[in-house]
Design an enzyme around this catalytic site. Structure first.
Site, PDB file in Angstrom:
ATOM      1  CD  GLU A 142      -2.988   1.073   2.505  1.00 52.90           C
ATOM      2  OE1 GLU A 142      -4.065   1.439   2.160  1.00 52.90           O
ATOM      3  OE2 GLU A 142      -2.365   0.940   3.342  1.00 52.90           O
ATOM      4  CB  ALA A 277       0.312  -2.121  11.854  1.00 51.08           C
ATOM      5  CG  ASN A 280      -0.530  -6.655   4.032  1.00 50.92           C
ATOM      6  OD1 ASN A 280      -0.565  -5.997   3.081  1.00 50.92           O
ATOM      7  ND2 ASN A 280       0.333  -6.652   4.912  1.00 50.92           N
ATOM      8  CG  HIS A 312      -6.275   1.378  12.461  1.00 46.53           C
ATOM      9  ND1 HIS A 312      -6.881   2.881  12.469  1.00 46.53           N
ATOM     10  CD2 HIS A 312      -6.099   1.004  11.105  1.00 46.53           C
ATOM     11  CE1 HIS A 312      -6.780   3.384  11.242  1.00 46.53           C
ATOM     12  NE2 HIS A 312      -6.074   2.364  10.389  1.00 46.53           N
ATOM     13  CD  GLU A 313      -3.369  -1.719  10.906  1.00 44.11           C
ATOM     14  OE1 GLU A 313      -3.626  -2.022   9.715  1.00 44.11           O
ATOM     15  OE2 GLU A 313      -3.087  -0.311  11.041  1.00 44.11           O
ATOM     16  CG  HIS A 316      -7.989  -1.315   7.633  1.00 46.95           C
ATOM     17  ND1 HIS A 316      -8.443  -0.296   7.120  1.00 46.95           N
ATOM     18  CD2 HIS A 316      -6.860  -0.470   8.292  1.00 46.95           C
ATOM     19  CE1 HIS A 316      -7.804   0.876   6.973  1.00 46.95           C
ATOM     20  NE2 HIS A 316      -7.023   0.811   7.966  1.00 46.95           N
ATOM     21  CD  GLU A 335      -5.977   3.868   6.424  1.00 47.60           C
ATOM     22  OE1 GLU A 335      -6.028   3.509   7.533  1.00 47.60           O
ATOM     23  OE2 GLU A 335      -5.434   2.984   5.667  1.00 47.60           O
TER      24      GLU A 335
END
Length: 890
Positions: A142, A277, A280, A312-313, A316, A335
């Site tokens: 990214e 971080a 993926n 947060h990750e 996603h 985001e």
């Protein structure tokens, strides 16, 4: 212009790839050579030709293209007559003599490349095994760096499935990718790893890691296997992050009423990573200090950040991976929402942290950046894909999350949870901002798009000028700019919230024009009560009456109160009538107005005085930030008053410091430990003699016995800063002690803590030595920002000279990507003069690159804003008297 150039020209300078061919599936084989740090590969791409064409155009960068062919579904083989690689536009143009007919086919490309060291694409990093440094690989694709690893349609809308195979992997290493391993074959000292075919996803979410790891695992209630991969011997340090990930997966599945789409979720800590971080799909990659929790070395701030980052990750995997933005213009959908929802789950897991208050600090970062003329809309037009790197910033993350919170507050939690409808509608596909507004409008019956499109498509935000005349509240909105300008007449539809003398008396409305008015005569004349026989008269009520706009700081705007309203709010703060969030907001808005030269510094300091009381952590933290920023401006504007001003700030904090002390109290809250860290650091930076002496004494005890309890983890940064402030070229032992600690300690949190403090010496010779140390192989590239963020005010000129003299070497080592951006900002923005702004602008003029142009321009604007503020402060006629009076009150 020859024929090849003519063929290429039609595809050059385009914002996006042509869409006459669409990828559906990638079969990717990568052959790794960790000895010479190269790789080669073959990719078979199932594509659909949707429009007859003699050209296929896809992305590639810094790859050697060795062999290409296209085989149609009718088994017709087409060999391109032209294979044109344009690294400037990052495209591969394949020209064919015969037109490729509509239908399906397979594009085969053989390629090779080098494992780079700039932490992007497929890159090399190192780990230590038995004292020997060895190579490993990781990926960071990214936003637009999958093309550095394999030729592909490297845009978020071109979603496809991926079948990945890794060959020539050393037997002792672990290979990870998005999906579980389906087969492993050994060949001598190496192995080939075959991974299951992935779900549909964008290229920027593809990931590979090959290294030496231990792991621990757990399973969610519905059977998803979750693992945390750590450096060998440190698996216990992955337990905390693993626990958060499992709980977050379970929460989001229920909140979005949509299941996690993969059979596993791996999290892996790699030694070098450009960001914190990366989400993926099925393989979240972290830098080590964001995944490894160390009971001895992780501070409260580390623990809270780790929780938010992991949440947060994981978030996603719904916002971003499952439903992906259609183009980088809509990056904030990824985001902003992941930021907001990470606080939602953190608050549920740890309600005692009051984490929504912490979001206010994030919002302040967004407000500060969006007050720049060089800011940009949340939905920003991306004309060159690589330029999107600059937009992973406070606007996309922090303003994005703040406007979501504002909308949630306006619509209500129940309606806002209709996000599940949005997930269901766009799952496995792509969406634009308008698609989200449409779903929320359908569910709420409110014209969400009309309200919110202004907030996402328009740069900036408003300041509400609020005045009370008789019993009428008058509102006026203008764009707020730190430069002191008032924009171009644009306005916003603003959800206004008001508390009128009490949080039990609230009113909300939409301000849809430049001006507004609200009649509050019923409250003014009766004190808010229908019982006129109450002891409290209307006059008494008005004496104590206060009005707070933007209740609990839920809106993304600032408020400028007239003198009378601000005076009443100051009384309410002193009387503890105002919530911590609103105490934060009043101080934050007043500071911003002062920086914009809207109100004098003497008025800000008079307001600050009322904060000399017991404060909650969020208010105390902002108070310290404001005081430190004022001290930095005073250094240039009023150097003769600086010592007196610092004494005033010290007096403000001493009561709190004495209450908190240096030692951990059994059973104390984490917020107490966080306050202790912040207060002690502030007192050291302000030069409070007793605090500095105590810090040095405790540091020496720590050196004598690393197991001592006299220097708890949350006090170490204060001690390290005190050590460096006491270090000079003549007295070097402090630097030598900290460097020895850095080299000896294994915990990444402690290494990071030391790096943040090394450049805080007032001796420019020491600062230069630390900067050269930062450039050495002893500091990982990912960690340079920690050193740069701690450069002392006295060292700013040294740092700027260092940057200029080493510019070419810096570009060669760190490139023009995300490693460079914060380095520029941290070195440029401490200055406060127009002369330095001119010098810095002249330096970058011939050197600026599109990938960091906005960063330079914003840094220069911040510098000029501060220079203007310095000039304004110098003209404050009563400032000296006010500062002396405030400092002498103890």
């Amino acid at each position: 212009m020859d024929s090849r150039e003519k063929k290429l020209e039609q595809f050059k300078g385009q914002t996006r790839l042509p869409n006459f061919a669409v990828p559906k599936r990638y079969d990717l084989t990568l052959n790794l050579d960790l000895q010479v740090c190269t790789f080669s590969g073959i990719v078979l791409i199932d594509i659909s030709i949707v429009q007859a064409t003699k050209f296929l155009v896809l992305n590639t960068l810094d790859l050697a293209i060795d062999d290409v062919s296209f085989t149609s579904s009718e088994n017709h083989n087409h060999i391109p007559t032209d294979i044109i690689v344009d690294n400037g536009d990052e495209i591969l143009v394949l020209g064919f003599n015969d037109s490729l007919a509509t239908g399906n086919g397979v594009l085969k490309i053989c390629f090779s490349g080098t494992l780079n060291e700039q932490l992007k694409g497929l890159y090399r990093c190192t780990y230590v095994d038995g004292g020997v440094k060895k190579n490993m690989v990781a990926t960071q694709f990214e936003a637009v760096d999958a093309r550095l690893c394999f030729p592909c349609w490297d845009e978020p809308a071109f979603k496809a499935t991926f079948k990945i195979t890794l060959t020539n992997v050393p037997l002792e290493l672990t290979a990870l990718s998005n999906m579980p391993v389906s087969l492993e074959k050994h060949n001598g000292r190496h192995k080939t790893i075959y991974f299951e075919e992935s779900v549909v996803m964008s290229t920027y979410l593809v990931a590979v890691v090959v290294g030496l790891f231990d792991y621990i695992e757990d399973t969610t209630d519905d059977g998803i296997k979750v693992r945390a991969y750590t450096p060998v011997g440190q698996s216990e340090k992955g337990k905390f992050a693993l626990k958060i990930a499992v709980k977050a997966l379970e929460f989001f599945k229920e909140y979005f009423t949509f299941p996690y789409g993969l059979p596993k979720l791996d999290m892996v800590a790699v030694p070098e990573f450009s960001g914190g971080a990366m989400e993926n799909y099925g393989l979240i990659i972290y830098r080590e200090n964001e995944l490894l929790h160390d009971d001895l070395h992780s501070s409260v701030a580390n623990t809270q950040r780790m929780t938010i980052v992991v949440a947060h990750e994981v978030a996603h995997h719904w916002f971003g991976n499952l439903v992906t933005m259609e183009w980088w213009t809509h990056l904030w959908l990824n985001e902003g929402f992941a930021t907001w929802v990470s606080y939602l789950v953190t608050d549920i897991l740890f309600p005692e942290w009051k984490i929504w208050n912490h979001l206010l600090q994030e919002t302040t970062d967004g407000l500060q950046m969006d007050a720049l003329e060089q800011s940009h809309p949340i939905e920003v037009e991306i004309h060159h894909a690589r330029s999107v790197i600059e937009y992973f910033d406070a606007i996309s993350y922090k303003k994005g999350s703040a406007v979501i919170r504002m909308l949630q507050d306006f619509l209500g939690n129940e309606i806002f949870q209709s996000l599940s409808s949005y997930m269901a509608r766009y799952a496995w596909g792509n969406a634009k901002t308008e698609d989200l507004w449409s779903v929320l409008s359908e569910v709420s019956g409110v014209g969400v798009s009309k309200i919110m499109s202004i907030w996402t498509k328009q740069t900036g935000y408003p300041v509400i000028s609020l005045s009370l005349k008789d019993c009428s509240l008058e509102f006026k909105q203008t764009q707020f700019l730190s430069s002191g300008l008032h924009g171009d007449g644009r306005y916003w539809i603003i959800p206004i919230t008001l508390s009128l003398g009490s949080y039990d008396r609230r009113t909300n409305f939409l301000l849809e024009s430049e001006f507004g008015e609200l009649d509050i005569s019923d409250i003014c004349h009766t004190g808010g009560s229908s019982n006129m026989h109450q002891k409290e008269s209307a006059e008494d009520f008005q004496e104590e009456f206060w009005i707070k706009a933007n209740v609990h700081q839920a809106g993304f705007y600032r408020v400028k109160y007239d003198d009378g309203l601000l005076t009443q709010l100051a009384k309410a703060i002193k009387s503890n009538c105002i919530s911590a969030a609103d105490e934060f907001g009043i101080l934050d808005d007043t500071f911003a107005l002062c920086e914009a030269c809207e109100i004098p510094l003497s008025s800000l300091l008079s307001l600050i005085e009322v904060y000399e009381k017991d404060l909650e952590q969020i208010t105390l933290s902002r108070l310290i930030d404001v005081c430190q920023n004022v001290a930095k401006i005073a250094h240039d504007a009023i150097p003769d008053l600086l010592a007196t001003l610092k004494q005033f700030f010290i007096n403000l904090l001493l009561l709190c410091a004495e209450s908190l002390g240096w030692d951990v109290v059994p059973g104390e809250s984490q917020l107490t430990a966080l306050m202790r860290e912040e207060v002690l650091m502030a007192l050291v930076r302000f030069g409070h003699r007793e605090t500095c002496e105590e810090a040095l004494k405790r540091f020496q005890a720590f050196l004598d016995d690393k197991k001592t309890t006299v220097l708890p983890v949350d006090t170490r940064k204060a001690a390290y800063i005190a050590v460096m402030r006491n270090t000079s070229n003549d007295i070097r032992n402090g630097l030598e002690h900290l460097l020895r600690l850095y080299r000896e300690v294994d915990a990444v949190q402690e290494k990071t803590r030391i790096l943040r403090c090394l450049a805080s010496s007032s001796d420019t010779t020491i600062v230069l030595e630390v900067l050269d140390f930062m450039f050495s192989d002893e500091v990982r590239s990912q960690d340079i920002i920690y050193v740069a963020s701690g450069i002392s005010l006295e060292g700013r000129s040294t740092a700027w000279t260092w940057l200029k003299e080493r510019w070419d070497m810096i570009l060669k080592k760190w490139g023009t990507g995300p490693l460079l951006h914060p380095l520029i900002r941290k070195i440029v923005t401490p200055f406060c003069s127009h002369e330095m702004a001119d010098e810095i602008e002249a330096f970058f003029a011939p050197r600026v690159d599109p990938s960091f142009a906005m960063n330079v321009n914003q840094s220069l604007e911040i510098l000029r804003i501060k220079a203007r503020w310095v000039d304004y402060v110098k003209q404050d006629a009563v400032l000296g008297e006010v500062v002396s009076q405030l400092a002498s009150q103890k």
